[in-house]
Design a protein around this motif. Structure first.
Motif, mmCIF file in Angstrom:
data_model
loop_
_atom_site.group_PDB
_atom_site.id
_atom_site.type_symbol
_atom_site.label_atom_id
_atom_site.label_comp_id
_atom_site.label_asym_id
_atom_site.label_seq_id
_atom_site.Cartn_x
_atom_site.Cartn_y
_atom_site.Cartn_z
ATOM 1 N N SER A 1 32.156 18.610 1.646
ATOM 2 C CA SER A 1 31.113 17.592 1.571
ATOM 3 C C SER A 1 31.558 16.325 0.848
ATOM 4 O O SER A 1 30.808 15.345 0.805
ATOM 5 C CB SER A 1 29.884 18.163 0.866
ATOM 6 O OG SER A 1 30.226 18.585 -0.440
ATOM 7 N N ARG B 1 26.680 12.769 8.841
ATOM 8 C CA ARG B 1 25.288 13.114 8.493
ATOM 9 C C ARG B 1 24.667 13.984 9.568
ATOM 10 O O ARG B 1 23.976 14.968 9.259
ATOM 11 C CB ARG B 1 24.458 11.846 8.304
ATOM 12 C CG ARG B 1 24.681 11.200 6.975
ATOM 13 C CD ARG B 1 23.840 9.955 6.822
ATOM 14 N NE ARG B 1 23.914 9.456 5.454
ATOM 15 C CZ ARG B 1 23.738 8.183 5.132
ATOM 16 N NH1 ARG B 1 23.490 7.283 6.064
ATOM 17 N NH2 ARG B 1 23.822 7.814 3.873
ATOM 18 N N ASP B 2 24.887 13.649 10.836
ATOM 19 C CA ASP B 2 24.352 14.469 11.932
ATOM 20 C C ASP B 2 24.922 15.884 11.880
ATOM 21 O O ASP B 2 24.188 16.867 12.028
ATOM 22 C CB ASP B 2 24.675 13.837 13.291
ATOM 23 C CG ASP B 2 23.881 12.572 13.556
ATOM 24 O OD1 ASP B 2 22.856 12.328 12.869
ATOM 25 O OD2 ASP B 2 24.290 11.808 14.459
ATOM 26 N N TRP C 1 26.255 17.445 9.260
ATOM 27 C CA TRP C 1 25.786 18.134 8.055
ATOM 28 C C TRP C 1 24.348 18.620 8.241
ATOM 29 O O TRP C 1 24.011 19.744 7.900
ATOM 30 C CB TRP C 1 25.897 17.211 6.846
ATOM 31 C CG TRP C 1 25.569 17.911 5.566
ATOM 32 C CD1 TRP C 1 24.403 17.832 4.863
ATOM 33 C CD2 TRP C 1 26.401 18.821 4.847
ATOM 34 N NE1 TRP C 1 24.475 18.626 3.742
ATOM 35 C CE2 TRP C 1 25.689 19.237 3.708
ATOM 36 C CE3 TRP C 1 27.689 19.309 5.058
ATOM 37 C CZ2 TRP C 1 26.217 20.136 2.791
ATOM 38 C CZ3 TRP C 1 28.208 20.202 4.132
ATOM 39 C CH2 TRP C 1 27.480 20.610 3.017
ATOM 40 N N ARG C 2 23.499 17.761 8.810
ATOM 41 C CA ARG C 2 22.089 18.112 9.043
ATOM 42 C C ARG C 2 21.995 19.342 9.958
ATOM 43 O O ARG C 2 21.253 20.279 9.673
ATOM 44 C CB ARG C 2 21.360 16.919 9.665
ATOM 45 C CG ARG C 2 19.871 16.997 9.595
ATOM 46 C CD ARG C 2 19.208 15.693 10.083
ATOM 47 N NE ARG C 2 19.481 14.589 9.168
ATOM 48 C CZ ARG C 2 20.199 13.490 9.470
ATOM 49 N NH1 ARG C 2 20.697 13.323 10.672
ATOM 50 N NH2 ARG C 2 20.396 12.543 8.582
ATOM 51 N N ASP D 1 20.586 22.986 8.747
ATOM 52 C CA ASP D 1 19.466 23.561 9.500
ATOM 53 C C ASP D 1 19.813 24.962 10.008
ATOM 54 O O ASP D 1 18.991 25.880 9.930
ATOM 55 C CB ASP D 1 19.076 22.671 10.678
ATOM 56 C CG ASP D 1 18.357 21.399 10.250
ATOM 57 O OD1 ASP D 1 17.929 21.302 9.079
ATOM 58 O OD2 ASP D 1 18.238 20.485 11.099
ATOM 59 N N PRO E 1 13.520 24.482 3.077
ATOM 60 C CA PRO E 1 13.950 23.249 2.407
ATOM 61 C C PRO E 1 13.059 22.939 1.219
ATOM 62 O O PRO E 1 11.866 23.215 1.250
ATOM 63 C CB PRO E 1 13.828 22.180 3.481
ATOM 64 C CG PRO E 1 13.491 22.861 4.743
ATOM 65 C CD PRO E 1 13.118 24.278 4.438
#
Length: 117
Positions: free
Chosen positions: A17, A98-99, A101-102, A106, A116
């Motif tokens: 990260s 970011r996409d 990681w998201r 999820d 969350p």
């Protein structure tokens, strides 16, 4: 079986990260290495810390890839510092990371049943 906190797992999570964290923080404004280190520590409430020995090589690597650009700044009464800013190429990489990681978070949350915060 008792869960044992693993330094190896912590190190691997941080490694995976680190780029995302650095790119995210220089997106808003140029920052120098020490400031980045302190922001990561404070915004993660002490969960994530970077030693100089690992942070600066990462910054140099990101700069070499063209994702950030550094420039030396001298201020009266302070030592010279290298401030890093996000480049257009870095902004594209940041959006992609970011996409990714998201989607990863999820998926982990669905599998582990984590809600969350």
């Amino acid at each position: 079986m008792t869960y044992i906190k693993s330094p190896i797992l912590d190190r691997e999570l941080k490694k995976g990260s680190a780029e995302l964290l650095i790119l995210s923080l220089v997106e808003a404004q140029p920052r120098h290495g020490y400031e980045l280190s302190k922001l990561i520590e404070s915004q993660s409430r002490g969960t994530i810390t970077f030693r100089v020995a690992s942070l600066y090589p990462l910054l140099y690597r990101l700069e070499k890839r063209g994702w950030i650009q550094g420039r030396w700044v001298e201020k009266a009464g302070q030592r010279r510092r290298r401030y890093y800013r996000l480049t257009p190429s870095g902004a594209h990489v940041l959006a992609s990371q970011r996409d990714t990681w998201r989607a990863f978070v999820d998926a982990i949350n669905r599998i582990a049943g984590v809600e969350p915060a």
